[in-house]
Design an enzyme around this catalytic site. Structure first.
Site, PDB file in Angstrom:
ATOM      1  N   LYS A 112       3.505  -1.223   8.761  1.00 29.37           N
ATOM      2  CA  LYS A 112       2.868  -1.915   7.642  1.00 29.37           C
ATOM      3  C   LYS A 112       2.498  -3.349   8.011  1.00 29.37           C
ATOM      4  O   LYS A 112       1.449  -3.857   7.581  1.00 29.37           O
ATOM      5  CB  LYS A 112       3.788  -1.905   6.420  1.00 29.37           C
ATOM      6  N   LYS A 197       0.110  12.636   6.458  1.00 31.61           N
ATOM      7  CA  LYS A 197       0.650  13.128   5.195  1.00 31.61           C
ATOM      8  C   LYS A 197      -0.323  12.847   4.057  1.00 31.61           C
ATOM      9  O   LYS A 197      -1.107  11.906   4.118  1.00 31.61           O
ATOM     10  CB  LYS A 197       1.988  12.441   4.874  1.00 31.61           C
ATOM     11  N   LYS A 200       0.050   8.786  -1.427  1.00 33.63           N
ATOM     12  CA  LYS A 200      -0.497   8.237  -2.668  1.00 33.63           C
ATOM     13  C   LYS A 200      -1.207   6.912  -2.454  1.00 33.63           C
ATOM     14  O   LYS A 200      -1.943   6.446  -3.330  1.00 33.63           O
ATOM     15  CB  LYS A 200       0.618   8.069  -3.706  1.00 33.63           C
TER      16      LYS A 200
END
Length: 341
Positions: A112, A197, A200
């Site tokens: 991140k 994956k 969201k």
């Protein structure tokens, strides 16, 4: 009874991957087999640049969808992380036990932080230290088990290390939890990039089925899913990841076996059509219950209020014990009226 803690971040709209991979299992299995706490970890959503109004909106939506997925507040505890002060109280103590090196070795921090730097942003300190808050989420409740995916196992290992270190240095305060990686959890990948994956926080949306997508939108996304070269339908994650993803999703929705389902189909088209309809049917009751809950916001607010009260009562004794153990004086109580006289 075994105590289980699971959390989910309100950093985006919940997806089919969230439901098949975790939420459905929480509702069907975990809340009934253990004393379970399910938390919307809204404080974790602040570690990156964010819109405050969006965080509030997604926090409510996430909590509502957890209930719509089948979590029963009479059976388990559903609450918002920021409503229970013990999380942040304990987080600082764990920062005082953790090391800088441990924080910087966390894979999610590296990924991140690199992504944030690439886009020209600055990396917030909270992104580095949030594993201590995650550890506090778990340890505050005397948690025995933390059901996680493989990508989160490192955080639970850090939590275990911090609990053991604290207990050895300052006295027994924490249960040392263990990570459980459920075998039944479905692995749902992005429909346009099956190497990733179905997340969201995905920016594209075209490869992600959201729990609140309309049926026609769901069908369109599944029918446009990427497949692989070749015409035969076989289940091979390594060589045919797009096809394997569709078979995994169909199997998770219907209770079948992906290898066996591959033998049923002789074309990609029929597989996609059946997978699309299976997804629509799986989401139908969740969406219907979500509409009912949205029509009764007072009920959801009551669930979150009662859940926070229950969670606070469970966490406070453990956190107070940790405060005393590490060397902090307890608050001085106000003298009673009778004593003052």
């Amino acid at each position: 009874m075994t105590r289980v803690f699971s959390g989910i971040q309100p950093t985006g709209h919940l997806t089919l991957g969230n439901y098949l991979g975790a939420m459905r299992r929480w509702a069907e299995v975990d809340q009934h087999r253990a004393e379970s706490l399910f938390c919307v970890v809204d404080l974790h959503a602040l570690t990156m640049d964010h819109d405050p109004a969006r965080v509030r909106r997604l926090s409510r939506q996430t909590a509502t969808l957890l209930l719509a997925a089948g979590l029963d507040p009479d059976v388990c505890t559903v609450f918002l992380q920021s409503h229970v002060d013990e999380h942040t109280r304990l987080s600082y103590l764990l920062e005082c036990v953790a090391t800088d090196g441990e924080m910087r070795r966390m894979i999610q921090y590296k990924e991140k932080a690199a992504k944030e730097r690439d886009r020209g942003g600055s990396v917030r300190l909270s992104l580095l230290t949030y594993p201590a808050l995650m550890a506090a989420d778990i340890l505050a409740y005397g948690t025995d088990e933390v059901p996680v995916g493989e990508d989160q196992a490192q955080h639970v290992e850090l939590t275990r290390d911090l609990a053991v270190r604290f207990n050895q240095r300052y006295g027994q305060a924490f249960v040392v939890p263990r990570a459980t990686i459920p075998r039944v959890a479905a692995r749902v990948m992005n429909l346009q990039d099956p190497a990733r994956k179905m997340g969201k926080s995905d920016d594209s949306g075209t490869g992600v089925v959201y729990l609140l997508d309309e049926p026609d939108v769901v069908r369109k996304k599944v029918l446009r899913a990427v497949t692989d070269s070749g015409r035969d339908v076989v289940y091979d994650r390594a060589e045919r990841p797009g096809l394997a993803n569709l078979l995994d999703i169909l199997a998770a929705c219907t209770g079948g076996n992906p290898e066996s389902l591959a033998d049923v189909y002789d074309s990609y088209g029929s597989l996609k059509r059946d997978t699309a309809e299976a997804v629509v049917e799986v989401l139908r009751p969740v969406q219907a219950r979500h509409r009912e809950l949205c029509a009764d916001p007072a009920y959801v607010e009551g669930v979150l209020r009662d859940g926070a009260e229950k969670a606070r009562a469970l966490a406070r004794p453990t956190v107070d014990t940790a405060y005393r153990a590490i060397g902090l004086l307890p608050p001085v109580a106000e003298p009673s009226l009778s004593a003052a006289r």
